[in-house]
Motif scaffolding. Sequence first.
Motif, mmCIF file in Angstrom:
data_model
loop_
_atom_site.group_PDB
_atom_site.id
_atom_site.type_symbol
_atom_site.label_atom_id
_atom_site.label_comp_id
_atom_site.label_asym_id
_atom_site.label_seq_id
_atom_site.Cartn_x
_atom_site.Cartn_y
_atom_site.Cartn_z
ATOM 1 N N LYS A 1 0.830 -1.216 0.000
ATOM 2 C CA LYS A 1 0.000 0.000 0.000
ATOM 3 C C LYS A 1 0.867 1.269 0.000
ATOM 4 C CE LYS A 1 -4.153 -2.016 0.730
ATOM 5 N NZ LYS A 1 -5.390 -1.791 -0.005
ATOM 6 N N LEU A 2 2.027 1.198 0.647
ATOM 7 C CA LEU A 2 2.920 2.370 0.665
ATOM 8 C C LEU A 2 3.311 2.760 -0.753
ATOM 9 C CD1 LEU A 2 4.935 4.420 1.871
ATOM 10 C CD2 LEU A 2 6.578 2.534 2.079
ATOM 11 N N PHE A 3 3.732 1.781 -1.535
ATOM 12 C CA PHE A 3 4.217 2.068 -2.891
ATOM 13 C C PHE A 3 3.067 2.434 -3.821
ATOM 14 C CE2 PHE A 3 6.901 -1.174 -0.841
ATOM 15 C CZ PHE A 3 8.010 -0.378 -0.624
ATOM 16 N N LEU A 4 1.919 1.812 -3.627
ATOM 17 C CA LEU A 4 0.749 2.155 -4.441
ATOM 18 C C LEU A 4 0.298 3.582 -4.159
ATOM 19 C CD1 LEU A 4 -1.249 -1.197 -4.176
ATOM 20 C CD2 LEU A 4 -0.042 -0.315 -6.175
ATOM 21 N N TRP A 5 0.423 3.994 -2.893
ATOM 22 C CA TRP A 5 0.053 5.370 -2.542
ATOM 23 C C TRP A 5 1.017 6.365 -3.195
ATOM 24 C CZ3 TRP A 5 -4.124 7.557 -0.687
ATOM 25 C CH2 TRP A 5 -4.059 8.874 -0.236
ATOM 26 N N ASN B 1 -8.560 8.856 -8.917
ATOM 27 C CA ASN B 1 -9.125 7.670 -9.576
ATOM 28 C C ASN B 1 -8.211 6.456 -9.418
ATOM 29 O OD1 ASN B 1 -11.454 8.938 -10.483
ATOM 30 N ND2 ASN B 1 -10.471 9.679 -12.355
ATOM 31 N N THR B 2 -6.903 6.693 -9.507
ATOM 32 C CA THR B 2 -5.944 5.591 -9.317
ATOM 33 C C THR B 2 -5.992 5.081 -7.880
ATOM 34 O OG1 THR B 2 -4.492 6.652 -10.943
ATOM 35 C CG2 THR B 2 -3.540 4.897 -9.619
ATOM 36 N N LYS B 3 -6.118 6.003 -6.935
ATOM 37 C CA LYS B 3 -6.196 5.604 -5.527
ATOM 38 C C LYS B 3 -7.428 4.750 -5.259
ATOM 39 C CE LYS B 3 -3.685 9.700 -3.953
ATOM 40 N NZ LYS B 3 -3.796 11.042 -3.341
ATOM 41 N N LYS B 4 -8.514 5.083 -5.908
ATOM 42 C CA LYS B 4 -9.757 4.324 -5.693
ATOM 43 C C LYS B 4 -9.637 2.880 -6.172
ATOM 44 C CE LYS B 4 -12.852 8.310 -5.823
ATOM 45 N NZ LYS B 4 -13.889 9.037 -6.598
ATOM 46 N N LYS B 5 -8.706 2.623 -7.103
ATOM 47 C CA LYS B 5 -8.511 1.251 -7.589
ATOM 48 C C LYS B 5 -7.828 0.381 -6.547
ATOM 49 C CE LYS B 5 -6.180 1.981 -11.366
ATOM 50 N NZ LYS B 5 -5.457 1.707 -12.622
ATOM 51 N N TYR B 6 -6.989 0.993 -5.712
ATOM 52 C CA TYR B 6 -6.146 0.215 -4.804
ATOM 53 C C TYR B 6 -6.503 0.355 -3.328
ATOM 54 C CZ TYR B 6 -3.250 0.040 -9.008
ATOM 55 O OH TYR B 6 -2.799 -0.146 -10.292
ATOM 56 N N PHE B 7 -7.344 1.341 -2.992
ATOM 57 C CA PHE B 7 -7.679 1.568 -1.583
ATOM 58 C C PHE B 7 -9.196 1.532 -1.399
ATOM 59 C CE2 PHE B 7 -3.559 3.418 -2.283
ATOM 60 C CZ PHE B 7 -2.846 3.106 -1.131
ATOM 61 N N ASP B 8 -9.625 0.893 -0.310
ATOM 62 C CA ASP B 8 -11.059 0.805 -0.052
ATOM 63 C C ASP B 8 -11.561 2.110 0.564
ATOM 64 O OD1 ASP B 8 -10.741 0.750 2.828
ATOM 65 O OD2 ASP B 8 -10.142 -1.335 2.637
ATOM 66 N N ALA C 1 1.972 -7.521 -8.498
ATOM 67 C CA ALA C 1 1.596 -7.151 -9.871
ATOM 68 C C ALA C 1 1.063 -5.718 -9.942
ATOM 69 C CB ALA C 1 0.545 -8.126 -10.396
ATOM 70 N N LYS C 2 0.349 -5.306 -8.899
ATOM 71 C CA LYS C 2 -0.178 -3.929 -8.876
ATOM 72 C C LYS C 2 0.970 -2.921 -8.838
ATOM 73 C CE LYS C 2 -4.346 -5.298 -6.313
ATOM 74 N NZ LYS C 2 -5.021 -5.218 -4.997
ATOM 75 N N VAL C 3 1.948 -3.202 -7.990
ATOM 76 C CA VAL C 3 3.104 -2.295 -7.883
ATOM 77 C C VAL C 3 3.899 -2.306 -9.177
ATOM 78 C CG1 VAL C 3 5.259 -1.830 -6.652
ATOM 79 C CG2 VAL C 3 3.247 -2.599 -5.379
ATOM 80 N N LEU C 4 4.117 -3.477 -9.749
ATOM 81 C CA LEU C 4 4.865 -3.597 -11.006
ATOM 82 C C LEU C 4 4.194 -2.799 -12.117
ATOM 83 C CD1 LEU C 4 7.172 -4.909 -12.614
ATOM 84 C CD2 LEU C 4 5.667 -6.878 -13.009
#
Length: 597
Positions: free
Chosen positions: A380-384, A391-398, A458-461
Motif C-alpha cells: 500500500k505504501l508504494f501504491l500510494w 481515480n488511481t487511488k480508488k482502484k487500490y484503496f477501499d 503485480a499492482k506495484v509492477l
Amino acid sequence: MVSNTDSKKRKFNSKKKAEEVSNSKRALKQARQSHRPHAETVVAAKELWNKLRVKTNTAEQNTEMMDKLMDLLTGKFNQVALQHDASRVVQAAIQFATENQRRTIIGELCDGGNIVELSKSQYAHFVVLKMIKYCAKDDDLICLIVKVLKRNIAKLAVHAVGARVVELLFSTFPPKRTANLKLEFYGPHFGLFHDRELANKVTNVNIDYIISNQPSGKDAALNSLLSLINKGIEKGLFSFAYFQQILFEYVTVATPNDVRSLCSSLVDHSIHLLSTKAGARVVAECATYGTPKDRKRILKSLKGYTRSTLLHSDAYIALLRVLDVTDDTVNVQKALLTELHVLPEKKPKMNVLGEDENDDKDAEGKPPLLELILSETGSKLFLWLLSKDENTKKKYFDPAELEVLRPNTTIKEGNEEVPTSKKSANARRVELLQYMKNLLCDCCKLHTNELLQSRCGAKVLREVYESFPSKDLAQAIVDACENEEEADDEYMSVFEHPIGHLSIKNIISCDVNTPSKDNNSVTQLLLNNYGGKLIDDVGASNRGAFVLVSLLASDGSGAAKKELKKAKKEVKKRLDQAKSMSKSCAGYEALLKAIED
C-alpha cells in the motif's frame, strides 16, 4: 598465621549466625501471618494448592483435592482472595472447580460488590481475571459479574490495576452483555436510563449510537470521554485496547481543534497505539491535525519500526497518513524510509548444538523492498506513492482507507479555515517517490517473475512500469513470460498462470496510448518475441486468449490483428473443443469477438 581450625570455626559461626537470622525472620513472618483472618485455614489451603497445581494429577485427584479445598474455604473466599500469598489458592480453585463449585465461589466473591475491591488489588485482581476467563461461556455468571461491576466500570477503567480487568472483560465477554457497562464511559446519565432498551436491541455501543439516539447529549458524552482520556494518559494506559477505542471515538467526533489540543499528550506513545485498528486511526488523526512538532514526535516514536508497521494488519494506515501529511519530507526519509533501504538484521536462533538455525541463503541477493511489495499491507505504501490521481487511488484503496487518507484537511485558526499542511499533497508524494525510485525499479527488474505471480506485487509492477517506463523493465517483463513455473507436476507459463495472465494483461493495457514504434513497450517487445506464433505460445490456453485480447487493443501497428485474423479458424476450433469438454472458454470467445471487430 591463622590456622585452618580457626578459619573453619569462623565459617561455622558465620553460617550459624545466618541460620539464626533466617529462622528469626521466618518466625516473625509466621507470627505476622497468624494474626491474619483464617490463618490456619490459609496454611492448609496453600498445602492443598501446592498439590493441586501439579500438571501430572489425574482428574480424580483434582476432584478430591477440590472437595477438600471447598470445605476449607467456603464462606471465606472474599477475605482469603485479598491476601497476597493466598489469592493464588482462590485462582486455582476457580480453575479446577466443577461447574457447581465455580458458581458457589463466584457467587460468594460477587456478594456485596466485593469484586470491585478485588479488581483494584495488586494481587487479588488476578482472581477476577480468572473469573472472567473461566466464566466466558456461562451466561448466568456473565450477567452476575456485569451486574456487580455496574456503576464502577468508569473508575476501574482508569485505575492502574483495574484497567487489566476491564481490558479482559471487554475482550472476553460478548458485546451485548457489556453494552450497559460501556455506556458508563459516556457519563452516568447514559448508564442509568438505557438499560432495558440496550438489553433487547443494541449489541455494540459507541459514540455514534449515543449521538444518533440523543443528539443533545453529544457534548456531555465527549466531555466524559475526555475526562477518562486525561486520567488514562496520566496512568499510561496507551497499550490497552479499550482505551484506544475510547481515544478513537473521541478523535473521530471531536472538532479538529480539540483533536490538536490532545495530540501533544499522545504522539510520543504512537508506537504503543498501533497495536489495534482503533489505535492506528488515533495516530492517523493526530498526524492529520497535529502541529509540525507533533508530526516530528510521531516520526521519532516510529523510528526503527517502519517495516514492522507496514507489515501489520492495522498499523500501516497510520504510517501512510504520516507520510501523506508531513511537509518535512527530508525528515521522513531519514526517520522512516531509510530503514527500507536495507534488509532487517535477523537475530541468531541457536539450536542445542550451538548452530544458527536461521537460513539466510534465501535472503541473500533479495532487495529489501521485495517482502513489502509482496505483502497486502506493505504494498500500500508504494501504491500510494505511485498513485497520481484520486481515480488511481480508488482502484487500490477501499473507502475506509480513503477516509483516513482524505485530502485537503483544514483547522480553524481565529475565524479562518487553514490547511493543516503547507505543501501540496502531490509535491510531498513526488519528493518521497523520487527517494524510493531507484530501489523500486531495481526490485521490479530483478524479481519480475515473483511480482507477476503475486496480486499485490503485480499492482506495484504495473504502476512502476507506467510511472517509470524503461526498456530494461519492459524486457524483464517479457523475459519473465518465457519462464515456466512448476504447478501440480506440470509446467505452467505466465500466460496460463491464474494471477500472471491478469498481471500481463493489465501491464499491456498501459501501452494503449503508446506510439506503435516505441520499442520500450511490453506490447512491442512481446510482438517481437512471439510474432508468428501468438496463438500457439501466448494463446495456448483460455487465460492466454485474454492476454491476446489486451494485446490487440494496445497494438497500434495492427501486426497482432493481422496475424490473429489468419488464425481465426484455429481460435474457433479451440473454442469448440473447450465447449465440448465443458471447460472455460470466455477468453476464446472474447478473442474471436476482438478479431472480428
